[in-house]
Write an enzyme that holds these catalytic residues in place. Sequence first.
Site, PDB file in Angstrom:
ATOM      1  N   GLU A   1       0.809  -1.213   0.000  1.00  0.00           N
ATOM      2  CA  GLU A   1       0.000   0.000   0.000  1.00  0.00           C
ATOM      3  C   GLU A   1       0.844   1.265   0.000  1.00  0.00           C
ATOM      4  O   GLU A   1       0.493   2.261  -0.638  1.00  0.00           O
ATOM      5  CB  GLU A   1      -0.931   0.007   1.223  1.00  0.00           C
ATOM      6  CG  GLU A   1      -1.808   1.243   1.351  1.00  0.00           C
ATOM      7  CD  GLU A   1      -2.781   1.394   0.193  1.00  0.00           C
ATOM      8  OE1 GLU A   1      -3.029   2.547  -0.209  1.00  0.00           O
ATOM      9  OE2 GLU A   1      -3.289   0.372  -0.307  1.00  0.00           O
ATOM     10  N   GLU A   2       1.967   1.267   0.725  1.00  0.00           N
ATOM     11  CA  GLU A   2       2.702   2.505   0.949  1.00  0.00           C
ATOM     12  C   GLU A   2       4.116   2.529   0.374  1.00  0.00           C
ATOM     13  O   GLU A   2       4.659   3.597   0.105  1.00  0.00           O
ATOM     14  CB  GLU A   2       2.793   2.794   2.463  1.00  0.00           C
ATOM     15  CG  GLU A   2       1.482   2.669   3.218  1.00  0.00           C
ATOM     16  CD  GLU A   2       0.448   3.718   2.825  1.00  0.00           C
ATOM     17  OE1 GLU A   2       0.714   4.517   1.913  1.00  0.00           O
ATOM     18  OE2 GLU A   2      -0.637   3.733   3.422  1.00  0.00           O
TER      19      GLU A   2
ATOM     20  N   SER B   1     -10.053  10.381  -0.323  1.00  0.00           N
ATOM     21  CA  SER B   1      -8.905   9.869   0.422  1.00  0.00           C
ATOM     22  C   SER B   1      -8.258  11.022   1.187  1.00  0.00           C
ATOM     23  O   SER B   1      -8.931  11.667   1.995  1.00  0.00           O
ATOM     24  CB  SER B   1      -7.937   9.165  -0.524  1.00  0.00           C
ATOM     25  OG  SER B   1      -6.977   8.427   0.195  1.00  0.00           O
TER      26      SER B   1
ATOM     27  N   HIS C   1     -11.551   1.229  -1.311  1.00  0.00           N
ATOM     28  CA  HIS C   1     -11.118   2.620  -1.229  1.00  0.00           C
ATOM     29  C   HIS C   1     -11.298   3.337  -2.565  1.00  0.00           C
ATOM     30  O   HIS C   1     -11.695   4.500  -2.601  1.00  0.00           O
ATOM     31  CB  HIS C   1      -9.653   2.677  -0.773  1.00  0.00           C
ATOM     32  CG  HIS C   1      -9.221   4.038  -0.362  1.00  0.00           C
ATOM     33  ND1 HIS C   1      -9.879   4.771   0.603  1.00  0.00           N
ATOM     34  CD2 HIS C   1      -8.192   4.829  -0.786  1.00  0.00           C
ATOM     35  CE1 HIS C   1      -9.279   5.931   0.765  1.00  0.00           C
ATOM     36  NE2 HIS C   1      -8.264   6.000  -0.066  1.00  0.00           N
TER      37      HIS C   1
ATOM     38  N   ASP D   1     -14.136  -0.838   2.374  1.00  0.00           N
ATOM     39  CA  ASP D   1     -12.829  -0.181   2.288  1.00  0.00           C
ATOM     40  C   ASP D   1     -11.829  -0.891   3.208  1.00  0.00           C
ATOM     41  O   ASP D   1     -12.030  -0.963   4.421  1.00  0.00           O
ATOM     42  CB  ASP D   1     -12.970   1.294   2.693  1.00  0.00           C
ATOM     43  CG  ASP D   1     -11.795   2.145   2.246  1.00  0.00           C
ATOM     44  OD1 ASP D   1     -10.675   1.611   2.197  1.00  0.00           O
ATOM     45  OD2 ASP D   1     -12.002   3.338   1.974  1.00  0.00           O
TER      46      ASP D   1
END
Length: 744
Positions: free
Chosen positions: A206-207, A610, A718, A686
């Site tokens: 994800e990051e 977001s 999301h 989500d």
Amino acid sequence: MRRSNGVIAVGVLGAALLAAAAPSARAETLTVERLVASPSLSGPQPGAVHFSPDGRWVTYLKPSAADASRRDLWGYELATGRQTLLVDAGEFAAATESEEERARRERQRIRETGVTEYVWDAAGKAVVLPSSGDIYLKELAGPIRRLTRTPEAETDPKVSPDGRRIAYVRGGNLYVLDLAGGAETALTTDGADGILNGMAEFVAQEEMDRDTGYWWSPDGSRIAYARVDERAVPLVNRYDYGADGVKVVPQRYPFAGGPNAVVRLFVQAVAGGPPVAVDLGPSEDIYLARVDWRPDGGLAVQRLSRDHKRLDLLFADPATGVSRVVLSETGKTWVDVHSDLRFLPDGRFVWSSAADGFRHLFLHGADGRRLNAITRGDWDADAVVGLDTEAGRVLFTGFADGPLERHVYAAALDGSDAAKPRRLSGLAGWHAAELAKTGGIWLDTASAPDQPPQLSLRDRQGRLIGWLEENRIAEGHPYRPYADAHIAPDFGTLTAADGSLLSWMMLKPPAATAQKPAPAIVVTYGGPGVPQLAARRWSGTALLMQVMAQQGYVVFVLDNRGTANRGKAFEDQIYKAFGTVEPADQAAGAAYLKSLPFVRGDRIGIYGHSYGGYNTLMALLQKPEMFAAGVAGAPVTDWTLYDTFYTERFMGLPSEDGGAAYARASVLEQADKLARPLLLLHGMADDNVFLDNTVRLAARLQKARKPFEMMLYPGERHGFFDRDMRAHSYRTMLDFFDRHLKGG
């Protein structure tokens, strides 16, 4: 970029393309319904573009003509210019997508189904792709062959460099399949109950932009793999509310300040034997950021500290696991993880660093010592494309021509043109590139505000060799009926409180005049470390803004302090300051709008998804005098509810300074200040920004007796991938603004 107090003209080449198209009888107005329909308004835009290993083919994905929500795999033969449909997404349309694939697609921000990813074999004769939980092989001159047929899903297939085997992950374990005999071998067996082998953990996907957890050695004899122990990470029950009921999905989620997964690195010989543990240092509370194999057969490992203030490059011996630190990057705020490490055959390597204030490329010796700067200046290099060792140079994308455009450049490895690298890309817009292994030829994916993404083959000097997808807005193009109504954006700058220049972009409807001023919508994202919204490029967000503008709104985008590609000092102002600099800058943008005679200053709305949803909420709560209404999609409302890697990178730990930064950044703590109409949108499945964020805010607003509106979307995560749900969310947002900005 030229500074002015008003407008900077943009899109000269794109405007010429539009003007050259045959005129339509009547310009059609763009609608939400057409925005999500098929065929895609962007035309046959290419994605996942790669050269084949033998240099004979270019392959890429593009939307199916019959259904823009699915992607097909296409091949372009360089010798003949012949284009071939290699895999029709319809062949997989009837099969059910696995939960693992859906989660992986969400992490990679892939909205379409069908062919979502693929890899070449070593010989360039076949591609391997996952679909519906199994692995398939498509030979260029033959049919698709199914390689696995199991109840559990296989993901992340990769062909060994020697072409003999395929590796993949299933059930938390790493497997290899012999292509000649079909025998499958489990390289690990302890995956399950919080143990994952060969998989990237949640925050890595994800990051960290790392979606794999294993790496083949150059000779195909060994695999380096991550062993992820998530047992200390909280196991939460995520309630996936769908149209047909509720499904409970257990998910391990590392909340800010809490425990992370423990990630170790091992090397396993494919022929068998015990795995070798790689020494990653004395602390287990670190991030395994990147893993690469070096030309000499050793490993290069990037290790990031939990506080994000130290990034180490380790060289490790795969036979013994012994490692040593060859260089380190440190920072007072955070150090960015990157994918710019590239090795030359003699062991020297290219590395990027923002230690001098802007991200630039440097050449290092095999021992890690910095030899020279490859680029320099008050601008950011973005990403290394590849090394053209025959010409002694590196290709990269960057912002030497200003933050509004991303171009492809070439710079000599010896630093002889560091201050002025050669720009290879032509179109004034946004570029990405792929470099062939030999010959210096490269692929240019380019777009502009009025030019959908196009794909071309270029030589070393950037000259056009041929179009793979020119994608001109000519007669027959899906966007052609709407081209005459297309509103070209204007660009300019504002000055922030600290003197920083903030870039803005504006779409002005022709009917908006001083005699008949129009309401405005500010579209925002504003989060750190992401490309800006005010840019000369074509995107889905840009098309949505066209819909807004064609319905009579002045649309305005301002990239506040903290956003990327403007140097470290510009980004660092958001450190431990979430919810402060962003609303201040967005309010400055609203003040500029109020000064324009064609804008109704009392009817300015703000919208974002977001981090943009978070930014919307903070702007409404802190600057209600500037905004008349707001729509917040999937917002974080309490940063202790978000993940460790992202949140701690920019905010530190929740325990630091008595939690002051987190308290300042909390929407929940300020909910009773709401004084403007608010619409909340959130997907009910989500798995990134949990629905808890919106539910808790709703409870706070109700407790404070504050009116608001809310729309929830069953089954959506999301990103709203379902076209009907996406259309509904856009329509709901526009209807809300029509009532509060146009009505009354």
